[in-house]
Structures are given as structure tokens and as C-alpha cells.
Design a protein around this motif. Structure first.
Motif, PDB file in Angstrom:
ATOM      1  N   THR A  28       4.455  -7.544 -18.078  1.00 49.47           N
ATOM      2  CA  THR A  28       4.696  -6.152 -17.724  1.00 49.47           C
ATOM      3  C   THR A  28       4.280  -5.996 -16.266  1.00 49.47           C
ATOM      4  OG1 THR A  28       2.499  -5.556 -18.560  1.00 49.47           O
ATOM      5  CG2 THR A  28       4.349  -5.340 -20.103  1.00 49.47           C
ATOM      6  N   MET A  29       4.534  -4.839 -15.671  1.00 45.91           N
ATOM      7  CA  MET A  29       4.372  -4.709 -14.221  1.00 45.91           C
ATOM      8  C   MET A  29       3.354  -3.651 -13.789  1.00 45.91           C
ATOM      9  SD  MET A  29       6.500  -6.994 -13.088  1.00 45.91           S
ATOM     10  CE  MET A  29       6.915  -6.598 -11.417  1.00 45.91           C
ATOM     11  N   MET A  30       2.225  -3.552 -14.481  1.00 42.44           N
ATOM     12  CA  MET A  30       1.202  -2.591 -14.067  1.00 42.44           C
ATOM     13  C   MET A  30       0.329  -3.219 -12.981  1.00 42.44           C
ATOM     14  SD  MET A  30      -0.079  -0.929 -17.666  1.00 42.44           S
ATOM     15  CE  MET A  30      -0.849  -2.440 -18.198  1.00 42.44           C
ATOM     16  N   TYR A  31      -0.287  -2.345 -12.177  1.00 48.52           N
ATOM     17  CA  TYR A  31      -1.259  -2.807 -11.190  1.00 48.52           C
ATOM     18  C   TYR A  31      -2.650  -2.415 -11.674  1.00 48.52           C
ATOM     19  CZ  TYR A  31      -4.071  -3.262  -7.022  1.00 48.52           C
ATOM     20  OH  TYR A  31      -5.054  -3.614  -6.143  1.00 48.52           O
ATOM     21  N   CYS A  32      -3.551  -3.381 -11.696  1.00 45.34           N
ATOM     22  CA  CYS A  32      -4.935  -3.137 -12.115  1.00 45.34           C
ATOM     23  C   CYS A  32      -5.836  -3.629 -10.990  1.00 45.34           C
ATOM     24  CB  CYS A  32      -5.252  -3.872 -13.407  1.00 45.34           C
ATOM     25  SG  CYS A  32      -4.177  -3.442 -14.783  1.00 45.34           S
ATOM     26  N   ASP A  33      -6.449  -2.723 -10.285  1.00 44.35           N
ATOM     27  CA  ASP A  33      -7.288  -3.055  -9.137  1.00 44.35           C
ATOM     28  C   ASP A  33      -8.400  -4.033  -9.533  1.00 44.35           C
ATOM     29  OD1 ASP A  33      -7.997  -2.848  -6.439  1.00 44.35           O
ATOM     30  OD2 ASP A  33      -9.551  -1.358  -6.903  1.00 44.35           O
ATOM     31  N   GLY A  34      -8.480  -5.156  -8.819  1.00 40.05           N
ATOM     32  CA  GLY A  34      -9.521  -6.148  -9.052  1.00 40.05           C
ATOM     33  C   GLY A  34      -9.310  -7.027 -10.267  1.00 40.05           C
ATOM     34  N   ARG A  35      -8.177  -6.910 -10.935  1.00 41.28           N
ATOM     35  CA  ARG A  35      -7.951  -7.678 -12.161  1.00 41.28           C
ATOM     36  C   ARG A  35      -6.649  -8.486 -12.123  1.00 41.28           C
ATOM     37  NH1 ARG A  35     -11.088  -5.041 -16.577  1.00 41.28           N
ATOM     38  NH2 ARG A  35      -9.731  -6.094 -18.022  1.00 41.28           N
ATOM     39  N   MET A  36      -6.090  -8.690 -10.935  1.00 41.99           N
ATOM     40  CA  MET A  36      -4.765  -9.314 -10.862  1.00 41.99           C
ATOM     41  C   MET A  36      -4.795 -10.813 -10.516  1.00 41.99           C
ATOM     42  SD  MET A  36      -2.835  -6.768 -11.634  1.00 41.99           S
ATOM     43  CE  MET A  36      -1.231  -7.408 -11.254  1.00 41.99           C
ATOM     44  N   ARG A  37      -5.868 -11.298  -9.903  1.00 41.49           N
ATOM     45  CA  ARG A  37      -5.897 -12.684  -9.420  1.00 41.49           C
ATOM     46  C   ARG A  37      -5.706 -13.683 -10.567  1.00 41.49           C
ATOM     47  NH1 ARG A  37     -10.375 -16.243  -8.342  1.00 41.49           N
ATOM     48  NH2 ARG A  37      -9.600 -17.986  -7.103  1.00 41.49           N
TER      49      ARG A  37
END
Length: 155
Positions: free
Chosen positions: A107-116
Motif C-alpha cells: 500500500t502507499m501510506m507514508y509513516c514518518d520514521g518508519r519507512m526505511r
């Protein structure tokens, strides 16, 4: 007459040994067949990521990083993963220690600090081509990079 009686007893003894040998052979072959099937069944469950690149076990636990290899009868080779933000999905085939992953998406959500973790996992998973199950652990590798998981149902 005594010689003839001795030959009959010898024949019966040899037949008994033959029958017992056949029973033993069938028992052993059935057991090894069941063991290889149970190994595949052990693969098809939810696995928590515990070792990967420079991530600590605490980071991976906090992100609840996992792959779910539970079989779905409607889509037998489709599986899911979660690496802290988005739901991920992929196709995989497993056979005698060999693995093939393809069609990795999310899916294409953005989660600050949790993407790496999600980005690295999505890039590396298609390269994983071997698997091994040792006890409660599943390891995926391509010979260079390794992902180590523990069974979610293990305490």
C-alpha cells in the motif's frame, strides 16, 4: 525326516524375517515422507523478523516486522508482510531449500520514521533464493544478505 523338518523350519524363519524387513521398510519410508511434509507445513505460518541488516531486534519488534506465509487456498502462492507501516504482498514458491519471490508490492501510506525497513525489505526480498528452517527460526538468504525470523507462535 528330521532334515526335511529342519528345512521347513528354516523356510518359515526366512519368510518371517522377510515379512518383518518389509514392514520395517514401509514404516521408515512413511515416516520420512511425513517429515518432509511437516517441514513444509512448518514453513507456512507467521514469522517475526528478528535479524536484518543493521536493525536491532528492539527496532524490529517495535515495528512488528513480520511475514505471513500462511497458505490461502484461494491464492496458494500469495503471501503478506508488514514492516512497520504499509501492508506488503508478494508471490513466493518454496521447494527443498530453494525460494523464489516475485511481485513484491505494498500500500502507499507514508509513516514518518518508519519507512526505511520497508524500503530495504521490499528491495531485498526478490533476491532471496534460499531458505532454511532450524527449530523455531526461518532464515532467508541470497548468499550475501540474510533475513532471520522466529515463528510468531513460539514463546
Amino acid at each position: 525326516m528330521a532334515k526335511r523338518l529342519g528345512k521347513v523350519q528354516s523356510m518359515k524363519f526366512l519368510q518371517s524375517i522377510g515379512i518383518l524387513s518389509l514392514i520395517l521398510l514401509l514404516t521408515v519410508s512413511c515416516k520420512s515422507s511425513n517429515n518432509s511434509m511437516s517441514g513444509m507445513q512448518n514453513l507456512h505460518k507467521k514469522w517475526m523478523l528478528v535479524e536484518y541488516k543493521d536493525f536491532t531486534k528492539e527496532e524490529l519488534t517495535k515495528l512488528e516486522a513480520n511475514v505471513d506465509l500462511t497458505k490461502n487456498p484461494e491464492s496458494p502462492n500469495r503471501y503478506t508482510a508488514k514492516m512497520g507501516c504499509n501492508g506488503m504482498f508478494f508471490t513466493a514458491e518454496f521447494n527443498n531449500g530453494k525460494a523464489k519471490f516475485s511481485g513484491v508490492g505494498s500500500t502507499m501510506m507514508y509513516c514518518d520514521g518508519r519507512m526505511r525497513l520497508e524500503e530495504l525489505f521490499g528491495k531485498d526480498l526478490p533476491n532471496m533464493n534460499q531458505y532454511i528452517i532450524e527449530g523455531h527460526f526461518l532464515t532467508l538468504t541470497d548468499g550475501k544478505s540474510t533475513m532471520k525470523f522466529v515463528a510468531a507462535d513460539w514463546d
